[in-house]
Design a protein around this motif. Structure first.
Motif, PDB file in Angstrom:
ATOM      1  N   ALA A 148       0.811  -1.213   0.000  1.00 47.36           N
ATOM      2  CA  ALA A 148       0.000   0.000   0.000  1.00 47.36           C
ATOM      3  C   ALA A 148       0.846   1.266   0.000  1.00 47.36           C
ATOM      4  O   ALA A 148       0.628   2.182  -0.809  1.00 47.36           O
ATOM      5  N   ARG A 154      -3.405  -0.098  -2.785  1.00 48.43           N
ATOM      6  CA  ARG A 154      -4.112  -0.078  -1.505  1.00 48.43           C
ATOM      7  C   ARG A 154      -5.387  -0.918  -1.548  1.00 48.43           C
ATOM      8  O   ARG A 154      -5.929  -1.182  -2.603  1.00 48.43           O
ATOM      9  N   GLY A 155      -5.848  -1.291  -0.361  1.00 47.85           N
ATOM     10  CA  GLY A 155      -7.115  -1.999  -0.240  1.00 47.85           C
ATOM     11  C   GLY A 155      -6.934  -3.457   0.126  1.00 47.85           C
ATOM     12  O   GLY A 155      -5.923  -4.086  -0.215  1.00 47.85           O
ATOM     13  N   ASP A 156      -7.922  -4.004   0.834  1.00 53.39           N
ATOM     14  CA  ASP A 156      -7.811  -5.387   1.283  1.00 53.39           C
ATOM     15  C   ASP A 156      -7.844  -6.372   0.125  1.00 53.39           C
ATOM     16  O   ASP A 156      -7.242  -7.439   0.178  1.00 53.39           O
ATOM     17  N   PHE A 157      -8.550  -6.003  -0.959  1.00 52.82           N
ATOM     18  CA  PHE A 157      -8.611  -6.955  -2.066  1.00 52.82           C
ATOM     19  C   PHE A 157      -7.315  -6.957  -2.871  1.00 52.82           C
ATOM     20  O   PHE A 157      -6.990  -7.957  -3.517  1.00 52.82           O
ATOM     21  N   ALA A 158      -6.572  -5.865  -2.827  1.00 51.71           N
ATOM     22  CA  ALA A 158      -5.233  -5.870  -3.425  1.00 51.71           C
ATOM     23  C   ALA A 158      -4.360  -6.873  -2.684  1.00 51.71           C
ATOM     24  O   ALA A 158      -3.607  -7.641  -3.297  1.00 51.71           O
ATOM     25  N   GLU A 220     -16.787  -6.232  -2.318  1.00 52.22           N
ATOM     26  CA  GLU A 220     -17.433  -4.966  -2.009  1.00 52.22           C
ATOM     27  C   GLU A 220     -17.179  -3.996  -3.151  1.00 52.22           C
ATOM     28  O   GLU A 220     -16.275  -4.214  -3.969  1.00 52.22           O
ATOM     29  N   GLY A 222     -15.639  -1.472  -5.418  1.00 53.25           N
ATOM     30  CA  GLY A 222     -14.255  -1.019  -5.526  1.00 53.25           C
ATOM     31  C   GLY A 222     -13.224  -2.117  -5.412  1.00 53.25           C
ATOM     32  O   GLY A 222     -12.047  -1.895  -5.715  1.00 53.25           O
ATOM     33  N   ASP A 223     -13.627  -3.319  -4.975  1.00 53.02           N
ATOM     34  CA  ASP A 223     -12.656  -4.397  -4.783  1.00 53.02           C
ATOM     35  C   ASP A 223     -11.982  -4.807  -6.088  1.00 53.02           C
ATOM     36  O   ASP A 223     -10.758  -5.003  -6.142  1.00 53.02           O
ATOM     37  N   GLU A 225     -11.461  -3.096  -8.752  1.00 53.00           N
ATOM     38  CA  GLU A 225     -10.526  -2.066  -9.181  1.00 53.00           C
ATOM     39  C   GLU A 225      -9.265  -2.097  -8.318  1.00 53.00           C
ATOM     40  O   GLU A 225      -8.165  -1.800  -8.807  1.00 53.00           O
ATOM     41  N   GLU A 226      -9.387  -2.468  -7.039  1.00 53.06           N
ATOM     42  CA  GLU A 226      -8.204  -2.590  -6.191  1.00 53.06           C
ATOM     43  C   GLU A 226      -7.262  -3.653  -6.742  1.00 53.06           C
ATOM     44  O   GLU A 226      -6.039  -3.455  -6.774  1.00 53.06           O
ATOM     45  N   ASN A 229      -5.740  -2.386 -10.009  1.00 53.61           N
ATOM     46  CA  ASN A 229      -4.736  -1.368  -9.719  1.00 53.61           C
ATOM     47  C   ASN A 229      -3.453  -2.012  -9.214  1.00 53.61           C
ATOM     48  O   ASN A 229      -2.349  -1.600  -9.596  1.00 53.61           O
TER      49      ASN A 229
END
Length: 284
Positions: A148, A154-158, A220, A222-223, A225-226, A229
């Motif tokens: 991150a 960033r993000g939990d799915f990343a 969720e 946005g996941d 896209e995480e 990204n």
């Protein structure tokens, strides 16, 4: 990612309570582009760059005293174990439905600072990796923070994507793809070996997409896209540009940002193992 109610995998080996090596603070000796270059080499080429981060100070002592895990470390372990459990459920079903065979899941080793594997020493500088010799995926959970903060993913799915990617290498091992590619790499020149590695990594991205489609009900907003990204942030061309270099395709080992996102999306859109044949296409 909604993991409430998801059980933990039993296939986790947590080594983090063991004494850890000092010297992680050696990172402070590097900054800016220099630090980014070293991290990029370590995380995405599978090379232990600990001596570089320590300023060449050589080996450091291993503490024998056990330590208590912080609340953050405990959360990271729970998260990793739950994500691993989803991969076990997904690949068990995919193997049965698409291949008519059983899936044997890997063990995930959680460590802190440094550990050993049959594939060599592992440290926070090597990043997550899969060792086919013992069928284990190795993860320093502090990598999530680096992902991150240092790499912009960033993000939990990343973070979940990173775990899924290493499990995907285990899937390749189960399918016989990994040993065959390793055999071909050993007989090839450096540029050709790199090209084979790119195809192997892009296939792992595609397989990660297959997993992501299967757990879509846990995602969720946005996941997705995480994950995309994260794939872009760890593309070889992006890392080399951020390190102040002109991208050199013959040195790539994981594929460009566009390729990594493309193959992850391909797996996600299809959910089909057959669509992840990166070795059977002329254009990546």
């Amino acid at each position: 990612m909604r993991l409430k109610g998801i059980g933990r995998s039993r296939n986790v080996e947590d080594r983090r309570r063991a004494g850890r090596r000092g010297g992680r603070g050696g990172k402070a000796g590097l900054g800016g582009v220099g630090l980014l270059v070293v991290l990029a080499i370590g995380y995405f080429a599978g090379i232990d760059v600990t001596p570089l981060l320590q300023g060449g100070s050589g080996p450091v002592a291993q503490s024998s005293a056990p330590r208590q895990l912080s609340a953050e470390e405990k959360r990271a372990a729970e998260f990793s174990s739950q994500v691993l459990a989803t991969t076990e459920a997904v690949w068990g079903k995919v193997f049965a439905e698409q291949l008519g065979s059983d899936y044997r899941p890997p063990v995930m080793v959680l460590y802190s600072g440094v550990t050993q594997s049959p594939c060599g020493g592992a440290s926070g500088a090597t990043g997550p990796f899969y060792c086919p010799a013992d069928r284990k995926a190795y993860l320093d959970t502090e990598f999530f923070d680096t992902l991150a903060r240092q790499l912009g993913a960033r993000g939990d799915f990343a973070a979940a994507y990173v775990i899924a990617h290493e499990v995907a290498h285990h899937v390749q091992n189960e399918l016989g793809i990994l040993p065959e590619v390793n055999r071909r790499r050993q007989a090839a020149g450096q540029a050709d070996a790199n090209a084979l590695t790119v195809r192997l990594e892009l296939q792992a991205d595609c397989l990660s997409g297959v997993w992501a489609r299967a757990v879509d009900g846990l995602l969720e907003p946005g996941d997705l896209e995480e994950a995309l990204n994260a794939a872009r942030m760890i593309g070889d061309d992006h890392l080399q540009k951020r390190a102040g270099q002109v991208p050199q395709p013959h040195t790539f080992t994981h594929g460009t940002s566009a390729q990594r996102a493309k193959w992850f999306k391909r797996g996600y859109d299809s959910g089909d193992l057959a669509r992840c044949d990166t070795f059977g296409t002329a254009r990546l």
